[in-house]
Design a protein around this motif. Structure first.
Motif, mmCIF file in Angstrom:
data_model
loop_
_atom_site.group_PDB
_atom_site.id
_atom_site.type_symbol
_atom_site.label_atom_id
_atom_site.label_comp_id
_atom_site.label_asym_id
_atom_site.label_seq_id
_atom_site.Cartn_x
_atom_site.Cartn_y
_atom_site.Cartn_z
ATOM 1 N N SER A 37 11.836 -2.343 -3.981
ATOM 2 C CA SER A 37 11.778 -2.591 -2.543
ATOM 3 C C SER A 37 10.439 -2.149 -1.969
ATOM 4 C CB SER A 37 12.913 -1.857 -1.828
ATOM 5 O OG SER A 37 14.168 -2.349 -2.239
ATOM 6 N N ARG A 38 9.924 -1.014 -2.452
ATOM 7 C CA ARG A 38 8.613 -0.559 -1.978
ATOM 8 C C ARG A 38 7.507 -1.515 -2.426
ATOM 9 N NH1 ARG A 38 10.885 4.429 -3.557
ATOM 10 N NH2 ARG A 38 9.708 4.479 -5.516
ATOM 11 N N ASP A 39 7.680 -2.105 -3.608
ATOM 12 C CA ASP A 39 6.663 -3.013 -4.151
ATOM 13 C C ASP A 39 6.677 -4.382 -3.481
ATOM 14 O OD1 ASP A 39 5.711 -1.136 -5.924
ATOM 15 O OD2 ASP A 39 6.951 -1.822 -7.594
ATOM 16 N N LEU A 40 7.856 -4.825 -3.011
ATOM 17 C CA LEU A 40 7.981 -6.186 -2.484
ATOM 18 C C LEU A 40 8.281 -6.249 -0.990
ATOM 19 C CD1 LEU A 40 10.030 -7.802 -5.412
ATOM 20 C CD2 LEU A 40 7.582 -8.023 -4.963
ATOM 21 N N GLY A 41 9.046 -5.279 -0.470
ATOM 22 C CA GLY A 41 9.329 -5.224 0.959
ATOM 23 C C GLY A 41 10.112 -6.394 1.508
ATOM 24 N N VAL A 208 3.166 2.049 0.297
ATOM 25 C CA VAL A 208 2.718 3.184 -0.527
ATOM 26 C C VAL A 208 2.720 4.446 0.323
ATOM 27 C CG1 VAL A 208 0.819 4.148 -1.878
ATOM 28 C CG2 VAL A 208 1.274 1.686 -1.958
ATOM 29 N N VAL A 209 3.322 5.504 -0.200
ATOM 30 C CA VAL A 209 3.314 6.801 0.489
ATOM 31 C C VAL A 209 2.093 7.579 0.025
ATOM 32 C CG1 VAL A 209 4.571 8.935 0.931
ATOM 33 C CG2 VAL A 209 5.828 6.800 0.604
ATOM 34 N N ASN A 210 1.218 7.931 0.955
ATOM 35 C CA ASN A 210 -0.002 8.664 0.627
ATOM 36 C C ASN A 210 0.276 10.153 0.455
ATOM 37 O OD1 ASN A 210 -1.602 6.252 1.065
ATOM 38 N ND2 ASN A 210 -1.211 6.574 3.245
ATOM 39 N N GLU A 211 -0.699 10.882 -0.078
ATOM 40 C CA GLU A 211 -0.539 12.316 -0.314
ATOM 41 C C GLU A 211 -0.284 13.077 0.982
ATOM 42 O OE1 GLU A 211 -3.841 13.878 -2.438
ATOM 43 O OE2 GLU A 211 -3.467 12.672 -4.246
ATOM 44 N N GLN A 212 -0.811 12.543 2.099
ATOM 45 C CA GLN A 212 -0.621 13.212 3.384
ATOM 46 C C GLN A 212 0.768 12.955 3.970
ATOM 47 O OE1 GLN A 212 -3.074 11.021 2.696
ATOM 48 N NE2 GLN A 212 -4.823 12.403 2.405
ATOM 49 N N THR A 215 2.334 6.400 5.368
ATOM 50 C CA THR A 215 2.587 5.204 4.558
ATOM 51 C C THR A 215 1.528 4.143 4.852
ATOM 52 O OG1 THR A 215 4.103 4.350 6.247
ATOM 53 C CG2 THR A 215 5.069 5.572 4.413
ATOM 54 N N THR A 216 1.151 3.442 3.791
ATOM 55 C CA THR A 216 0.217 2.317 3.913
ATOM 56 C C THR A 216 0.966 1.044 3.554
ATOM 57 O OG1 THR A 216 -1.651 3.705 3.279
ATOM 58 C CG2 THR A 216 -1.955 1.321 3.106
ATOM 59 N N ILE A 217 0.911 0.056 4.442
ATOM 60 C CA ILE A 217 1.617 -1.203 4.230
ATOM 61 C C ILE A 217 0.605 -2.325 4.028
ATOM 62 C CG2 ILE A 217 3.163 -2.905 5.269
ATOM 63 C CD1 ILE A 217 4.512 -0.596 6.772
ATOM 64 N N THR A 218 0.755 -3.056 2.933
ATOM 65 C CA THR A 218 -0.154 -4.165 2.614
ATOM 66 C C THR A 218 0.642 -5.453 2.511
ATOM 67 O OG1 THR A 218 -1.499 -2.613 1.319
ATOM 68 C CG2 THR A 218 -1.929 -4.965 1.008
#
Length: 480
Positions: A37-41, A208-212, A215-218
């Motif tokens: 789900s995170r990979d495809l959304g 993608v969940v960043n270290e901080q 979340t980054t959505i592409t």
């Protein structure tokens, strides 16, 4: 004196089908949907990936039917590869199966069993021995090893014992999964979650969940979407793997030329339908999107289910807090039954290798119960080592690519043998030959190329594990 014991044909079509389905259903179906789900959304592309996985698995199984009918011998896929390509390639397959594929899966499934047992017995989380910050042994790992030893012992008592355990646990987990699907759809369809998930079913994006913690959505489209599907489908393919294990025990199946192809088709069809429906149930119960810091299961959604345990989150919606324990019990049944089939089948492959002088000599002996007891215990010991190493997860990642390569090689072997041995007996011919086998080879090759591009490190290490078998093979031949 040469051991004159022979395998007994004690497994019927129902037993063979239970081994196919039971070996496929482990813990993956309850977990991997979160990562996908995170990979495809996208709900549409998520279900497409699971459907494509099912079609690929079934087409491969139907193709294997021809080889199984031609060579109803212990060792299955190893035997097919040897007949098409020779001893070196078949050894590389057996080497990879022993070092990571079979034993690694057994170890990972056993640890999953122990993880969910700790829901009922929290003391299992305690560390037993701490050697360094990087290495320690917990009671959970000991529990995992004990489960492997127990199932190995059961299987050394004869195929009758193994088949009873396998059939019982396969029926139990199929029933439990069916209940999860029915209850999930009944409860979920009374809310608007399903319609929300399918409001824009083909709008794909990677999260993608960043270290901080942000979340980054592409957004995904075109080649980026194809690449994302090709990379994430490895999750569903892994969850649907091990269907080929039934070919390892061909020598113990009644009327194998008919029953192995039938069991391959029936087992993969049953699991494909259940996996698709389970994901529909998840989408009816839980929002696909969520936030990592969400408090409840609905706020976290499928994407950010705690520890990726989508099945547990779904059970929580249906049954409340008690759902956690119900799901833990279901996964315990599922993983225990899965390992029963994997352990039963794996020993037969190493028996076949030993017969060819490509494995420990003692592994070719059958005990008084007509099973390769020493091969089973060697498998048990290495799987236990992988449980302790803590590296089995990495090994599984590395080996998945190699496993796909051997599936491609095996199915291409049908084309080779049709040309080399046109008059060989073929009680069953590959469904849709040459189109269906060729499509499988083409699509799976594209997935492998995608993995090489998007996950070069893991696929490279997978290749390395396979290639390490080459010097081992020549060293063993030189020693002989």
């Amino acid at each position: 004196m040469e051991n004159q014991q022979e395998f007994k044909k004690e497994l019927n079509l129902l037993n063979a089908t239970s081994i196919v389905a039971g070996s496929m259903i482990g813990s993956g179906i309850f977990i991997v949907t979160a990562a996908m789900s995170r990979d495809l959304g996208s709900s549409g592309w998520l279900l497409f990936a699971w459907l494509l996985t099912g079609l690929l698995t079934m087409s491969a199984a139907l193709s294997y039917g021809e080889l199984a009918g031609m060579m109803p011998n212990a060792g299955g896929q190893y035997v097919y590869i040897q007949r098409a390509y020779g001893k070196l390639v078949s050894f590389l397959y057996g080497w990879t199966v022993f070092t990571v594929i079979q034993t690694g899966v057994i170890a990972a499934v056993a640890v999953a069993f122990a993880n969910y047992t700790s829901v009922f017995i929290p003391q299992l989380e305690t560390k037993l021995v701490t050697i360094s910050d990087a290495f320690s042994i917990s009671y959970k790992q000991v529990m995992a090893i004990v489960s492997i030893i127990l199932l190995t012992y059961i299987n050394t008592n004869g195929v009758q014992s193994g088949k009873k355990v396998q059939l019982l646990f396969t029926i139990a987990k199929l029933f439990a999964l069916f209940a999860l699907i029915v209850l999930g759809l009944y409860v979920g369809l009374q809310t608007d979650i399903f319609s929300q998930n399918f409001a824009h079913p083909w709008d794909a994006f990677k999260t993608v969940v960043n270290e901080q913690g942000t979340t980054t959505i592409t957004e995904l489209s075109g080649l980026a979407l194809v690449g994302a599907i090709g990379a994430t489908i490895i999750n569903s393919l892994f969850s649907s793997d091990a269907w080929n294990n039934v070919t390892f025990i061909a020598a113990e199946i009644k009327d194998p030329k008919r029953n192995i192809p039938r069991s391959l088709f029936l087992g993969t069809l049953i699991v494909t339908v259940i996996y698709l429906l389970a994901n529909v149930a998840y989408l009816a119960l839980l929002p696909m999107q969520g936030t990592p810091e969400g408090i409840g299961v609905l706020e976290k959604g499928i994407m950010f289910a705690s520890e990726d345990r989508v099945g547990a989150a779904a059970a929580n919606v249906i049954l409340g807090n008690v759902g956690v324990f119900v799901m833990a019990g279901l996964i315990m049944i599922s993983t225990f039954g899965c390992n029963s089939g994997l352990i039963l089948a794996g020993g037969r492959l190493f028996y076949a290798m030993s017969k060819d002088g490509l494995f420990f000599k003692q592994a070719s002996e059958l005990n008084k119960n007509n099973v390769p007891e020493k091969a089973l215990w060697v498998q048990c010991i290495w799987a236990a080592v992988l449980c302790l190493s803590g590296k089995y997860g990495d090994l599984l990642t590395y080996s998945t690519f190699a496993s796909l390569l051997f599936y491609i090689l095996t199915i291409y072997g049908i084309f080779i043998l049709r040309k080399k041995e046109p008059h060989a007996e073929r009680p069953y011919k590959a469904f849709g030959y040459p189109i269906i086998p060729a499509l499988y080879i083409f699509i799976t090759s594209l997935i492998c190329i995608t993995l090489l591009i998007y996950d070069t490190k893991s696929t490279g290490l997978g290749l390395l594990i396979v290639l390490l078998g080459i010097p081992v093979y020549f060293w063993s031949q030189h020693k002989k």
